[in-house]
Design a protein around this motif. Structure first.
Motif, short mmCIF file in Angstrom:
data_model
loop_
_atom_site.label_atom_id
_atom_site.label_comp_id
_atom_site.label_asym_id
_atom_site.label_seq_id
_atom_site.Cartn_x
_atom_site.Cartn_y
_atom_site.Cartn_z
N ARG A 123 -7.76 -2.64 5.64
CA ARG A 123 -6.77 -3.49 4.97
C ARG A 123 -5.64 -3.93 5.89
O ARG A 123 -4.94 -4.88 5.57
CB ARG A 123 -6.16 -2.76 3.78
N LEU A 153 -7.71 2.12 4.23
CA LEU A 153 -6.48 1.52 4.75
C LEU A 153 -6.67 0.80 6.09
O LEU A 153 -6.18 -0.32 6.26
CB LEU A 153 -5.37 2.58 4.82
N GLU A 177 0.87 -1.17 0.00
CA GLU A 177 0.00 0.00 0.00
C GLU A 177 0.91 1.23 0.00
O GLU A 177 2.02 1.18 0.52
CB GLU A 177 -0.88 0.04 1.25
#
Ligand code: IMP
Ligand code: MG
Length: 201
Positions: free
Chosen positions: A112, A109, A87
């Motif tokens: 994740r 995010l 990422e």
């Protein structure tokens, strides 16, 4: 949990000033080359081997702070021999911010990284404010673990308590460019880490 940090087992190579003169064409802007391409390659291979040993059986998310980390990230991940997700986070400079200011992170995010092992990768640790702010936000998402990997660690007294787990080199307190690091968007493409001439900035 993952084992004690590799930093403790690892001696981080210190880099002196004036290691070698810059190429002729760059003499107006660059004071000296601090870390050449082969030294970078060898050290990053060591870092990748340690990271691989520490993480190979984990679900890992590598979070890279753009743009300065681009070149380092590209080389580092090719030395990491296990599956991981990447990422990216764009974080602007924190020079005007307070140590408590929190950067905004992409909305998806936290989902994740929850329960995953997070490795934050940055180019250089200077005051530490950027990484302190970013890691504070990321920890709120409750990753299984969070570690910090930086290519360069500037030897300066720090008011922010930040301890990177993987460090490529300790560099003197000078402005460095190259290998992804810029001055006003210049010099990111140099294949080495160099000291910018003091009269340039
Ligand atoms: P900190 O928040 O002061 O630790 O700053 C970290 C960020 O500032 C780094 O990720 C770089 O983008 C930038 N930075 C700090 N020192 C230098 C330098 O010597 N050259 C280029 N960028 C730097
Ligand atoms: Mg940066």
């Amino acid at each position: 949990m993952i084992r004690g940090t590799s930093e403790a087992r690892d001696r981080v190579p210190p880099v002196g000033r004036r290691t070698s003169p810059p190429p002729e064409a760059l003499r107006g802007e660059i004071a000296s080359v601090l870390i050449g391409p082969s030294r970078l390659r060898r050290r990053i291979a060591q870092m990748g081997a340690r990271i691989t040993a520490d993480y190979s059986d984990k679900e890992v998310v590598v979070i890279a702070l753009l743009n300065g980390t681009l070149v380092f990230l590209a080389d580092l991940i090719r030395t990491m021999d296990f599956p991981f997700r990447i990422e990216t986070l764009r974080v602007s400079s924190y020079s005007g911010g307070t140590p408590d200011s929190s950067p905004r992170i992409r909305e998806d995010l936290p989902r994740r990284i929850r329960g995953r092992h997070v490795l934050v990768v940055d180019d250089i640790l200077d005051t530490g404010r950027t990484l302190a702010a970013v890691t504070r936000r990321l920890r709120q998402a409750r990753p299984a673990s969070l570690r910090i990997c930086v290519l360069l660690d500037k030897t300066i007294p720090r008011s922010v308590d930040i301890r990177p787990d993987y460090v490529g080199f300790r560099v003197p307190d000078v402005f460095v460019v190259g290998y992804g690091l810029d001055f006003a968007e210049r010099h990111r493409n140099l294949p080495f880490v160099a000291e910018l001439r003091a009269d340039t900035h």
